[in-house]
Design a protein around this motif. Sequence first.
Motif, short mmCIF file in Angstrom:
data_model
loop_
_atom_site.label_atom_id
_atom_site.label_comp_id
_atom_site.label_asym_id
_atom_site.label_seq_id
_atom_site.Cartn_x
_atom_site.Cartn_y
_atom_site.Cartn_z
N TYR A 53 39.46 49.95 42.29
CA TYR A 53 39.55 50.15 40.84
C TYR A 53 38.34 49.51 40.15
CZ TYR A 53 41.93 50.52 36.31
OH TYR A 53 42.27 50.83 35.03
N MET A 57 35.66 51.27 37.73
CA MET A 57 35.31 50.74 36.42
C MET A 57 33.79 50.72 36.24
SD MET A 57 37.45 49.67 34.23
CE MET A 57 39.16 50.07 34.17
N GLY A 61 34.12 53.91 34.37
CA GLY A 61 34.67 53.35 33.14
C GLY A 61 33.59 52.87 32.16
N THR A 223 41.10 57.23 38.54
CA THR A 223 40.13 57.50 37.48
C THR A 223 40.85 57.78 36.17
OG1 THR A 223 38.71 58.47 39.16
CG2 THR A 223 38.08 58.83 36.88
N ALA A 226 41.90 54.58 34.84
CA ALA A 226 40.78 53.84 34.23
C ALA A 226 40.50 54.39 32.83
CB ALA A 226 39.54 53.94 35.11
N SER A 258 35.68 46.11 29.12
CA SER A 258 36.29 46.54 30.38
C SER A 258 36.74 45.35 31.21
CB SER A 258 35.30 47.37 31.20
OG SER A 258 34.78 48.40 30.41
N VAL A 262 40.60 44.72 32.41
CA VAL A 262 41.01 44.61 33.81
C VAL A 262 41.62 43.23 34.06
CG1 VAL A 262 40.25 44.69 36.20
CG2 VAL A 262 39.29 46.27 34.55
#
Length: 460
Positions: A53, A57, A61, A223, A226, A258, A262
Motif C-alpha cells: 500500500y 501511495m 496516490g 488502488t 488509496a 498522504s 496512512v
Amino acid sequence: MTESKEGGDAERGFSTRIGFIFAAVGSAVGFGSIARFPFMTAENGGAVFVLFYAVIMILVGIPMMVAEFSLGRRSGADAVGTFKVLTGDPRTKWRYSGFFYIAAAGFFLSWYAVATGWVLRYLWASFTGAYFDDPAAFNVGLFEGPDALFWTFLVMASSTAVVMGRVSQGIEKVNLVMIPTLFVMLVGLVVYAATLSDTGPGYRFYLAPDFSEFGLPTVAAATAQAFFSLSLGQGAMLTYASYMQKKQSLAANATLISVSTVSVAILAGLMVFPMLAAFGLLGGGEQGLALIFGPLPRAFADLGGMLGRLVGAVFFTVTFFAAFTSAISLMEPAVAYFHDQWKLPRWKSGLLVGEIIYGGAVLAAFSTPYLAVSSGAITNACVLLGGFMISLFIARRFREEARKEMDYGDRLRTSRFIHPWVTYVMPFVLLVLLLTSLFGAPGFLGGGEGAVQEILAFLD
Ligand code: PHE
C-alpha cells in the motif's frame, strides 16, 4: 479582495497553509482509514499489504493528488468552472467530468452521511451506556429506518451549517479543531490498547506478513482504496486546492497529507485489533464498516463501567471527527459549483446542496443493501473513473500548463518525475484498473466480481 498573511485570496479560500493541510487531511481521513484500511490489511497479507500500500501511495496516490491539486489551484474555480477556465471554452465537453465529480461526491455523501449518523448514535449511546447491557440487541434494526434517518439528519444539518459559511470561517476552523484532537485521542487509544493483556493475536491478525500472491483484483482494490482514502477523483481535493495559495509546493503538501492519512489508518488498526483480541472477539467476520459497529462496541461493553464508556466515547469521537470532516469535503464541490457558476451566496448554495443530498440519504437510510452496493463496488469504480479522467485531461488538454502549476512553490522541481508519470503512464494504468473494478479480472489474473456483476445481483 483581502490579502491573507500568505498572499492568497482570504476572501475565497483558506487563510493559512496549516488550515489547508488540516482540511485536506480531514477530507482524507474517514471511514477509509478507520475501518476500510485496517480490515483490508488484515485480510490481504498484513504487513506485506502495508508495504504494498505504501508503494501504491508513492506511485499513484501522491502523483495523482499533485495532479488533482494542479487543476484546482490553476483555475481557482469549482469543479465545472475548472474545466471551462483551463480549456478556455465555456462549452467544453470536459465540463461534464466536472459534473461527474460533483454528482459522485454528492452520491458518496448520500451513504456516507448515513454511516456518519450511526457513529453519532453510538457516540451518544457510549455516554448514556445504552448498548452496554446487550450490544447485539442494540445493534439490531438500527441501521435503517426512521431512527437512522434522524441521526443522518443531524449529520447533514451540521455539515450544512459548516459549509454555509466562508471557507476560512467554516471548513478551516472545524478542521483546525477536529483533526489534532482526533490524532491525540487516537494515539491515546493505541497506547491504552497496548496495556491490555492477551493482545498478541490481535497484532498478529493485523500485521503478520503473508506472501500469498497478489492478483490484479488486489491491485485494483488497493488502488481504489488509496484513491478513496485520499479523497481523490471526486472533486473534493480539486475544490479545496482552488482555495490554496500559490506559494505552497503541491508535492510537499500532497506528501504531508498522504503520510498523515496512512499514519492514521495504521494507528486505527493498532487500536482496533488488539482491543478485539483482548476480549476474544477477533475474526468475527465483520468486514469494513461493520467492524466498528459490531465487535468493537461489544469490546467496550466487556470493558464495562466508566472505563468502557470512556473508551467507547473516545473511539466514537475519533470516528465521528474523521467522518464529519470528510462529509463536509464531499459537500463542498457542489456548494462551490452553485456559488461560482450560479452566483448563489454560500449560505443558499449550502442549504440547497444539503437538501438534495439529504434526499439521497433517505434512500440509503431505508435500505442497507442499497447502502452496501453503493458504498462498495460503485464507489470503487467512481473513484477510479474520476482519477482516470484527471490524468486524461492533463495528457490531452492541460499538459504544459500542468507542469508549470506543479512547479510553483516547488524548489525541488518534482514535476520532472511526477508530470511524465501522470501524463504517459497513469491514464493506461487507471484505465486497466477501472475496467477490472467494473467487470472483474480475467480468471488467469485472479477472479473477483466487478461493480457491474454486483449491481446486477442487487437488482435481481
Ligand atoms: N477519504 C474519505 C474516507 O476515507 C472519503 C472521501 C472520498 C471523502 C472522496 C471525500 C472525497 O473516508
